[in-house]
Design a protein around this motif. Structure first.
Motif, PDB file in Angstrom:
ATOM      1  N   LYS A 100       0.844  -1.203   0.000  1.00  0.00           N
ATOM      2  CA  LYS A 100       0.000   0.000   0.000  1.00  0.00           C
ATOM      3  C   LYS A 100       0.872   1.242   0.000  1.00  0.00           C
ATOM      4  O   LYS A 100       1.915   1.287   0.662  1.00  0.00           O
ATOM      5  CB  LYS A 100      -0.912  -0.002   1.229  1.00  0.00           C
ATOM      6  CG  LYS A 100      -2.025   1.048   1.205  1.00  0.00           C
ATOM      7  CD  LYS A 100      -2.921   0.889   2.414  1.00  0.00           C
ATOM      8  CE  LYS A 100      -4.063   1.887   2.415  1.00  0.00           C
ATOM      9  NZ  LYS A 100      -5.043   1.631   1.353  1.00  0.00           N
ATOM     10  N   GLU A 107      -0.186   7.615  -1.131  1.00  0.00           N
ATOM     11  CA  GLU A 107      -0.917   8.384  -2.131  1.00  0.00           C
ATOM     12  C   GLU A 107      -1.370   7.452  -3.252  1.00  0.00           C
ATOM     13  O   GLU A 107      -0.785   6.401  -3.484  1.00  0.00           O
ATOM     14  CB  GLU A 107      -0.029   9.490  -2.702  1.00  0.00           C
ATOM     15  CG  GLU A 107       0.477  10.474  -1.644  1.00  0.00           C
ATOM     16  CD  GLU A 107       1.459  11.475  -2.240  1.00  0.00           C
ATOM     17  OE1 GLU A 107       1.709  11.392  -3.462  1.00  0.00           O
ATOM     18  OE2 GLU A 107       1.964  12.320  -1.485  1.00  0.00           O
ATOM     19  N   LEU A 108      -2.398   7.884  -3.969  1.00  0.00           N
ATOM     20  CA  LEU A 108      -2.894   7.095  -5.092  1.00  0.00           C
ATOM     21  C   LEU A 108      -1.847   7.074  -6.198  1.00  0.00           C
ATOM     22  O   LEU A 108      -1.362   8.117  -6.636  1.00  0.00           O
ATOM     23  CB  LEU A 108      -4.207   7.681  -5.623  1.00  0.00           C
ATOM     24  CG  LEU A 108      -4.863   6.899  -6.773  1.00  0.00           C
ATOM     25  CD1 LEU A 108      -5.232   5.497  -6.307  1.00  0.00           C
ATOM     26  CD2 LEU A 108      -6.095   7.641  -7.280  1.00  0.00           C
ATOM     27  N   ASN A 145      -8.071   0.060  -6.250  1.00  0.00           N
ATOM     28  CA  ASN A 145      -8.268   1.507  -6.257  1.00  0.00           C
ATOM     29  C   ASN A 145      -8.089   2.134  -4.877  1.00  0.00           C
ATOM     30  O   ASN A 145      -8.386   3.305  -4.687  1.00  0.00           O
ATOM     31  CB  ASN A 145      -9.672   1.843  -6.792  1.00  0.00           C
ATOM     32  CG  ASN A 145      -9.797   1.511  -8.264  1.00  0.00           C
ATOM     33  OD1 ASN A 145      -8.845   1.687  -9.017  1.00  0.00           O
ATOM     34  ND2 ASN A 145     -10.970   1.031  -8.676  1.00  0.00           N
ATOM     35  N   ASP A 146      -7.650   1.336  -3.908  1.00  0.00           N
ATOM     36  CA  ASP A 146      -7.489   1.846  -2.531  1.00  0.00           C
ATOM     37  C   ASP A 146      -6.020   2.053  -2.182  1.00  0.00           C
ATOM     38  O   ASP A 146      -5.606   1.874  -1.042  1.00  0.00           O
ATOM     39  CB  ASP A 146      -8.140   0.883  -1.541  1.00  0.00           C
ATOM     40  CG  ASP A 146      -7.478  -0.489  -1.558  1.00  0.00           C
ATOM     41  OD1 ASP A 146      -6.660  -0.750  -2.462  1.00  0.00           O
ATOM     42  OD2 ASP A 146      -7.757  -1.292  -0.646  1.00  0.00           O
ATOM     43  N   ASN A 147      -5.220   2.389  -3.189  1.00  0.00           N
ATOM     44  CA  ASN A 147      -3.778   2.632  -3.026  1.00  0.00           C
ATOM     45  C   ASN A 147      -2.986   1.364  -2.755  1.00  0.00           C
ATOM     46  O   ASN A 147      -1.857   1.427  -2.278  1.00  0.00           O
ATOM     47  CB  ASN A 147      -3.491   3.635  -1.898  1.00  0.00           C
ATOM     48  CG  ASN A 147      -4.033   5.013  -2.180  1.00  0.00           C
ATOM     49  OD1 ASN A 147      -4.814   5.186  -3.116  1.00  0.00           O
ATOM     50  ND2 ASN A 147      -3.630   5.993  -1.386  1.00  0.00           N
ATOM     51  N   SER A 191      -0.967   5.444 -10.049  1.00  0.00           N
ATOM     52  CA  SER A 191      -1.627   4.847 -11.212  1.00  0.00           C
ATOM     53  C   SER A 191      -1.031   3.494 -11.550  1.00  0.00           C
ATOM     54  O   SER A 191       0.093   3.165 -11.146  1.00  0.00           O
ATOM     55  CB  SER A 191      -1.505   5.776 -12.428  1.00  0.00           C
ATOM     56  OG  SER A 191      -0.147   5.836 -12.852  1.00  0.00           O
ATOM     57  N   TYR A 210      -4.359  -4.786  -9.241  1.00  0.00           N
ATOM     58  CA  TYR A 210      -4.314  -3.357  -8.936  1.00  0.00           C
ATOM     59  C   TYR A 210      -5.643  -2.948  -8.328  1.00  0.00           C
ATOM     60  O   TYR A 210      -6.704  -3.133  -8.927  1.00  0.00           O
ATOM     61  CB  TYR A 210      -4.044  -2.563 -10.213  1.00  0.00           C
ATOM     62  CG  TYR A 210      -4.100  -1.056 -10.026  1.00  0.00           C
ATOM     63  CD1 TYR A 210      -3.030  -0.378  -9.456  1.00  0.00           C
ATOM     64  CD2 TYR A 210      -5.217  -0.321 -10.412  1.00  0.00           C
ATOM     65  CE1 TYR A 210      -3.056   1.002  -9.270  1.00  0.00           C
ATOM     66  CE2 TYR A 210      -5.265   1.053 -10.224  1.00  0.00           C
ATOM     67  CZ  TYR A 210      -4.183   1.706  -9.657  1.00  0.00           C
ATOM     68  OH  TYR A 210      -4.226   3.068  -9.473  1.00  0.00           O
TER      69      TYR A 210
END
Length: 861
Positions: free
Chosen positions: A754, A757-758, A807-809, A760, A805
């Motif tokens: 984890k 920050e997000l 979407n929660d980092n 891509s 992958y």
């Protein structure tokens, strides 16, 4: 409602497997099918509680009752206790994982005086008020205590318990359960329910009794007995078979009680007085239970238990018979401290397995005169004969227990311990060895209720002086290690153990100030300071100082035997008048013979309430068929691929090894053994898996003494393993091939990572591509010798890929890295370090799963 223990019991908790409640033998009765809900709570850490024989027996008995459910709880270690408080989570029972407040009744085993602070700690963690007066405000569970200290003198702790169970619990606790069931059916109030319980022999309800100014206790209700009877039950060996913990416990073996009670009449010994009459167990019952217990549990060691095991006359017959029956298995027998006067060649033959276990004897005093004062029933000639027999049978290391501070003791008696040790070392010389090695424990005598010495006064200042006397004298004696009991613990035990109900606020305050686990040496300073402050605040310092100076007693003068004692309302069966007479006999050095094998001593126990001594005529001693010889034949090697998933991830590698060894014994698999001094099964797990990591790619090799079909092997092994250790594949490999641990080369891991920050998907892929093509990333490593070296982690990484992958980092990565048992291992945290160097991001490792272990080509040895 169940407690979410998965958030509490994590790899950061020390030995998390002790809190899971999924051991072999744990009872998981359906919650909604029971009418009465028990928790047997042992106020010590799991390793002590889960191996306590009385705890196991009562747990099994209660769960055998219809409509009764019994769970367990133990004192959490400090790390979990802190976590429970920080998260405001109540202490929970292991199997059901429910808060203790959801149960009807909580039972504490109070086996020593200072353990009561651990009881208060557990009640606090369970979010249950500490005293029965506070618990009256709401419908809290009934809280009771049993055990030796509770039976001896419960008065200092009476405010903390709704009732006390006196004596043996095998019959008493089921009777209590029936009263509870009927009370729930009739919707009785707590007061009415306790009044019904007070009618059960062996149940003492303190709220129905008041304390007079002279410390005597009297009923305040017309419907309760003036004196409360101690319960006596016959041992039931079958209920000893049960829990097989995953973690190593203090008594990591099968334990069976062969004799309950002791009639030797040692005047210092409270257990000996509080367990009369003596009751033998039928030899055949012991033998059959041992055979069945070893088969069910997989233990390779057992112990026969009694206050005086050597006084079980069938011991040589039982021991040799079971050793002969199990000759083909590597089974060892250990015995607790024995009577040195009964130690002979027959007992020597049954102790230990292929290697000898330790020997412990308790002469108690260093002179014949003082041994007569305490009625030890041991002569110098018997002591010498027993030690000589042990040395002739191959023992060169022996433990001996002595006491100081006994009534009538002089400095000559104290120094007599040193002279006795010198004499034994001079007269008992092992063949081919330099000298006999002795380890001594010198404890401080503390008078106990219900013994002839309950009127004796102790002095901590005298203890200190006598310890120094011994230390000086032993400096000139070679080959002797001497351990001394902490004087401060002895003083606290004596002060608490002979006090009355008015001490409860002091106990509570000591706990508030940090007293707990008081018998553990590392906590002694903190505990002693807490107790002293609590005593000072209660203005009882004068009384405690008298303990230190040898002036305090339960009466004003040594001649006043008729003064009321705080425990006089408890009927243990022994006449107080007889105790007075026996004290006078002690002062005159008059001994009393063992009434099991001689004339009645008229102590008052034998009769309809307590029964009589039961000494079973021993069967003939069978011919000893020789010691176990390990079968080292190697006829087949089987390789198994298995998983370690779910809660089994919280079982350490060493505990996993022990789990496999016991599964082999339970499944009666023909396993080959190693040779040497301490032979073990030839089971080799390819690589240790760190605590908390799951896996479905583990490998273990088994070497067998005879060939077996793979399907049969799979069936026998898998049925003995927990469901969270699934077997995926079994195959035979050449017997002369290298073991999997030697062939291990690589390992594939799935790691969940984890970011703060997000990030891509493209950025993740870019970092991964960079790392896969990076030739060098250095890591400073400390070797076992303490030397710091720099290694290139890039040499150990073969591939890294993105598997998922989110979407929660977070992402799931798969990497293939070195995994060899020579120390060339790429660990998950090292992969995180490499990614951080590439990405310049701070990353968190959330989860690790070992997907596969990869072996090199199978080469022959």
């Amino acid at each position: 409602m169940k407690v979410a223990i998965e958030k509490l019991i994590t790899p950061e908790i020390n030995k998390p497997a002790r809190y899971l409640g999924n051991e072999l033998g744990a009872k998981h009765k359906p919650w909604n099918e029971a009418d009465v809900y028990w928790v047997l709570t042992y106020p010590e850490i799991y390793e002590l509680g889960a191996s306590n024989l009385g705890h196991i027996i009562l747990y099994n008995i209660l769960n055998a009752q219809p409509r009764q459910l019994c769970d367990r709880a133990y004192l959490p270690a400090p790390d979990l206790a802190t976590k429970l408080r920080d998260t405001k989570t109540p202490l929970f029972a292991l199997e059901s994982r429910r808060s203790l407040t959801e149960f009807d009744i909580l039972g504490f085993n109070l086996s020593y005086e200072l353990g009561v602070t651990n009881v208060l700690e557990m009640l606090s963690l369970a979010q249950i008020p500490l005293t029965w007066q506070e618990r009256n405000q709401r419908n809290y569970p009934l809280v009771f205590a049993g055990g030796q200290t509770a039976t001896s003198n419960p008065e200092p702790f009476a405010d903390f318990f709704d009732f006390i169970a006196l004596g043996d619990g095998e019959e008493l606790l089921p009777e209590i359960g029936l009263v509870l069931e009927e009370g729930k059916t009739n919707n009785l109030s707590k007061g009415d329910l306790l009044l019904d319980l007070a009618q059960v022999p062996g149940v003492y309800v303190p709220r129905f009794y008041d304390v007079a100014d002279d410390s005597s206790v009297h009923p305040n209700h017309p419907d309760v007995p003036r004196r409360i009877l101690r319960r006596v039950a016959t041992p039931l060996p079958a209920y000893s078979i049960g829990l097989v913990p995953f973690v190593e416990t203090i008594h990591d073996r099968l334990v069976l009680e062969v004799r309950r009670g002791c009639t030797r009449g040692c005047r210092f010994c409270q257990p000996g007085m509080l367990t009369r009459p003596a009751r033998d167990v039928e030899p055949e019952q012991i033998i059959n239970t041992l055979e069945e217990g070893i088969r069910q549990t997989g233990y390779n060691e057992f112990s026969l238990l009694s206050l005086s095991c050597s006084d079980y006359l069938s011991l040589p017959s039982v021991g040799l018979e079971i050793k002969n029956r199990l000759k083909g298995k590597n089974i060892s027998l250990s015995l607790p401290s024995q009577r040195v006067d009964r130690f002979d060649e027959n007992i020597a033959n049954i102790i230990g397995g292929i290697r000898q276990s330790g020997l412990t004897f308790a002469p108690e005093a260093g002179t014949q005169r003082l041994r007569d004062v305490i009625n030890k029933g041991l002569t110098n000639e018997e002591l010498l004969r027993g030690i000589k027999t042990a040395v002739e049978q191959g023992w060169d290391k022996i433990k001996l227990y002595f006491m100081i501070g006994l009534p009538g003791e002089t400095d000559l008696d104290v120094l007599g311990i040193v002279e006795t040790v010198r004499w034994l070392k001079r007269e008992c010389r092992p063949r081919g060895k330099r000298s006999l090695q002795l380890t001594l424990t010198i404890s401080n005598f503390t008078p106990k209720p219900h013994t002839p010495f309950q009127w004796h006064s102790v002095s901590t200042s005298e203890f200190r002086r006598k310890q120094e006397l011994l230390r000086e004298a032993f400096r000139k004696v070679q080959g002797v290690k001497v351990n001394y009991t902490d004087i401060r613990i002895s003083a606290m035990e004596d002060f608490v153990g002979r006090s009355d109900r008015r001490l409860a606020p002091v106990v509570r305050r000591a706990w508030e100030l940090g007293a707990g686990m008081d018998s553990w040496w590392e906590n002694t300073d903190k505990a002693h300071s807490a107790w002293e402050q609590a005593i000072d605040e209660a203005e009882l310092t004068w009384k405690y100082r008298k303990v230190k100076n040898g002036e305090w007693n339960v009466f004003e003068t040594i001649d006043d035997y008729d003064v009321a004692l705080p425990w006089d309302h408890l009927d243990t069966g022994i006449n107080k008048a007889w105790l007075k007479e026996d004290l006078k006999r002690a002062l005159e050095t008059v001994t009393v013979p063992d009434c099991t094998f001689n004339s009645c001593s008229n102590c008052g126990v034998c009769g309809p309430d307590f029964g009589h001594n039961i000494a079973i005529e021993p069967p003939p001693i069978p011919e000893f068929q020789g010691k176990y010889q390990p079968n080292q034949n190697k006829a087949q090697r089987i390789r198994v691929w298995f998983g370690k998933v779910g809660e089994m991830a919280l079982v350490s590698h060493l505990d996993l090894v022990r789990l496999f060894n016991r599964a082999i014994h339970r499944g009666s698999l023909p396993i080959s053994c190693t040779g040497g001094y301490h032979p073990g099964p030839r089971v080799s797990i390819a690589n240790a898996l760190s605590l908390g990591i799951t896996s479905d790619g583990e490998i273990v090799d088994f070497e067998l003494t005879e060939r077996i079909k793979l399907g049969d092997f799979l069936q026998l092994l898998s049925t003995q393993l927990p469901s969270d250790i699934p077997i995926y594949q079994v195959e035979e490999v050449p017997i002369k091939s290298l073991a999997a641990t030697q062939l291990l080369d690589k390992a594939a891991y799935l790691i969940t990572v984890k970011t703060n920050e997000l990030v891509s998907l493209g950025e993740w892929q870019h970092w991964i591509d960079q790392l896969n093509h990076c030739p060098e990333i250095n890591w400073e490593k400390t070797t076992k010798s303490g030397k710091k070296i720099v290694v290139n982690l890039g040499d150990s990484l073969f591939s890294l890929s993105l598997k998922y992958y989110n979407n929660d980092n977070s992402v799931i990565l798969r990497y293939l890295g070195s995994c060899r048992n020579d120390g060339t291992v790429l660990k998950p945290e090292q992969v995180i370090y490499m990614l951080e160097q590439i990405s310049q991001q701070k990353l968190r490792l959330l989860q690790i799963h070992r997907q596969q272990l990869i072996l090199t080509d199978n080469k022959l040895k």
